[in-house]
Enzyme design. Sequence first.
Site, PDB file in Angstrom:
ATOM      1  N   ASP A 184       0.860  -1.189   0.000  1.00  0.00           N
ATOM      2  CA  ASP A 184       0.000   0.000   0.000  1.00  0.00           C
ATOM      3  C   ASP A 184       0.895   1.238   0.000  1.00  0.00           C
ATOM      4  O   ASP A 184       1.596   1.506   0.987  1.00  0.00           O
ATOM      5  CB  ASP A 184      -0.861  -0.027   1.281  1.00  0.00           C
TER       6      ASP A 184
ATOM      7  N   GLU B 238      -6.891   3.707  -5.501  1.00  0.00           N
ATOM      8  CA  GLU B 238      -8.125   4.064  -4.795  1.00  0.00           C
ATOM      9  C   GLU B 238      -8.578   5.432  -5.302  1.00  0.00           C
ATOM     10  O   GLU B 238      -7.899   6.435  -5.087  1.00  0.00           O
ATOM     11  CB  GLU B 238      -7.846   4.126  -3.293  1.00  0.00           C
TER      12      GLU B 238
ATOM     13  N   HIS C   4     -10.778  -1.852   4.719  1.00  0.00           N
ATOM     14  CA  HIS C   4     -10.527  -1.334   6.066  1.00  0.00           C
ATOM     15  C   HIS C   4     -11.214   0.016   6.325  1.00  0.00           C
ATOM     16  O   HIS C   4     -11.029   0.593   7.394  1.00  0.00           O
ATOM     17  CB  HIS C   4      -9.020  -1.203   6.267  1.00  0.00           C
ATOM     18  N   ASP C   5     -11.933   0.537   5.340  1.00  0.00           N
ATOM     19  CA  ASP C   5     -12.550   1.858   5.483  1.00  0.00           C
ATOM     20  C   ASP C   5     -14.075   1.825   5.605  1.00  0.00           C
ATOM     21  O   ASP C   5     -14.698   2.886   5.697  1.00  0.00           O
ATOM     22  CB  ASP C   5     -12.186   2.745   4.288  1.00  0.00           C
TER      23      ASP C   5
ATOM     24  N   ASP D  77      -2.794   4.552  -2.551  1.00  0.00           N
ATOM     25  CA  ASP D  77      -3.739   5.178  -1.626  1.00  0.00           C
ATOM     26  C   ASP D  77      -4.158   6.567  -2.096  1.00  0.00           C
ATOM     27  O   ASP D  77      -3.315   7.375  -2.493  1.00  0.00           O
ATOM     28  CB  ASP D  77      -3.042   5.298  -0.261  1.00  0.00           C
TER      29      ASP D  77
HETATM   30  C1  GLC Z   1      -7.355   6.038   2.104  1.00  0.00           C
HETATM   31  C2  GLC Z   1      -7.188   4.894   3.083  1.00  0.00           C
HETATM   32  C3  GLC Z   1      -7.694   5.331   4.427  1.00  0.00           C
HETATM   33  C4  GLC Z   1      -6.864   6.503   4.891  1.00  0.00           C
HETATM   34  C5  GLC Z   1      -6.852   7.611   3.846  1.00  0.00           C
HETATM   35  C6  GLC Z   1      -5.752   8.576   4.111  1.00  0.00           C
HETATM   36  O1  GLC Z   1      -8.677   6.361   1.895  1.00  0.00           O
HETATM   37  O2  GLC Z   1      -7.846   3.763   2.596  1.00  0.00           O
HETATM   38  O3  GLC Z   1      -7.638   4.301   5.377  1.00  0.00           O
HETATM   39  O4  GLC Z   1      -7.372   6.995   6.093  1.00  0.00           O
HETATM   40  O5  GLC Z   1      -6.619   7.133   2.538  1.00  0.00           O
HETATM   41  O6  GLC Z   1      -4.521   7.970   3.855  1.00  0.00           O
END
Ligand code: GLC
Length: 549
Positions: A101, A255, A330-331, A198
């Site tokens: 990641d 993402e 995880h979100d 990310d």
């Molecule tokens: C992404 C991650 C999340 C994190 C955010 C900031 O959305 O999946 O868990 O808090 O980025 O890095």
Amino acid sequence: MDHLTYTWWKEAVGYQIYPKTFKDGNHDGFGDLKGVIEKIPYLHDLGIDFIWICPFFDSPMDDNGYDVRDFYKVDKMFGTIEDFKQLVSICDSYNIKIVVDLVLNHTSDEHEWFQKAKQHEKHYEDYYFMKHASHTPTNWGSFFGGSAWERLADNTYYLRIFSKKMPDLNWSNPVLREEMYEIARYWMNLGVAGFRLDAIAHLAKDMNFANSTKPEVNGVAYDWSKFSNLPAAQTYLKEFKEHVLQPLSCFSVGEVGGGASVDDALEYVSYDDGKLNIVFTFDHVWCNNINTANSIEDLKIDAPKLKETLAYWQTSLFHKGWSSLYLNNHDFNRVVSNYGSVKYHNKSAKALATMMYFLWGTPFIYQGEEIGMTNYPFTSIDDFNDVQALEQYRNKPEAEKATFFTKLKLSSRDNVRTTMQWDTSTLGGFSTKAIGLLTNPNYQTINVASQLEDENSILNYYKQVIKLKKQIKTLLYGNIEFIELHPDVMCYKRYDEHQTYLVIVNLSCDKVSLPTPIDTSNVLLSNTHTSSILTHLEPYDAFLLQINN
Ligand code: GLC
């Protein structure tokens, strides 16, 4: 590249690991890389082909590792670089690839670059968005609540669209970009197969830094358009592709968040000139009444909306760019709690997997999903650890805090960050040392060890889903057609000139009648027993059938 061109990640199934709560290998109470190593045989047995590990780099852990202090170091909570090298070699021996990641959008405020920027070293100031001003530079709001600008003691403001401890990096600076490419090369050289990138939708900001005209709440406008999916993000990623992804044959899944349209997604992943292999979009994980529900019992899937959303994305990307498939990460909160049913725990978990993973695209399974882990029974705001939950809670006026607490119970990211439930021993076999990480008390009934022994378990069903998905070419590459049988029933056909498969899933707690009887004499997978002619579906009935072409 086109739809049919073979690459390993089109035929692979991924498994996401949140290392802090996956498995504690050194008995200090936190999950770590040694724990991941210990569980590679389990993951191999599950049938997955690659793991995506959430950040394990050196970090003050404001956002559980997404706030990186040193990209070249393993955080001591997770182990050492030697542990990582050992993980690479164990994974190699099991033919499992590793996806790391990579956090490109921001660093921790404790990163050396930011420390120097704060001292006004010009070189490093230009790595971030720092403004010398007598007032907040814009009215932009942050994802985690409050202004997106943070003031330092000397009236310098820095931009942070996530937490206060996560200053945004300035990707318009080519020197910064090259630093980030070097980090990617470093991890590639250690033997990883690629990256989950990310928050890349936010790499580019609106450099006019003008106020948003959206309505303000307490002086702040929550206007993601100022820093989401802007054209310059594509330019940066094109360069990243040319400098890193392409020369190193690196897999990439980005993402791109909730605001991304199909056109945005195709800019990222189209076979013609996409920059990445796959993206994660969010539309399909938001198809229930979570914003209005007052309790977990009220939470209800909006099946028509989910079907429409999935059909839209699946048909829009087909033959143009590859797709990701996921139910959880995880979100978000736990999918069985979000979309399934506690009453039909076993059946609904299987139904959701059947619905999702026989669509076309690369599946990503989130730790614990394969045993149907559920939301945590929070009783107090002190139970929460997530910086997003806590910052948002702090920003609420006193009168709204109680209602917001109820919302958090349903939606908080802490729901999916409880410790993995391995067996019935203390702490569900996650660790021998209790240090306050949350373990869902239902580990006594929901855990890996008991499900391995139960042939009717969710875990054994996932194994079959994974096996079928990888074995049957039509389920990988075949056409897709959505069929409307009933508002609560997901039905689609996967077909090519040789074979046709039908997926039918009742997404509700009700019995539903089918408009025409369906011949189920050739069932490849189901979570129920049925007669060969199907006239109705019981709650959460799910089938994968082979039918005549
Ligand atoms: C992404 C991650 C999340 C994190 C955010 C900031 O959305 O999946 O868990 O808090 O980025 O890095």
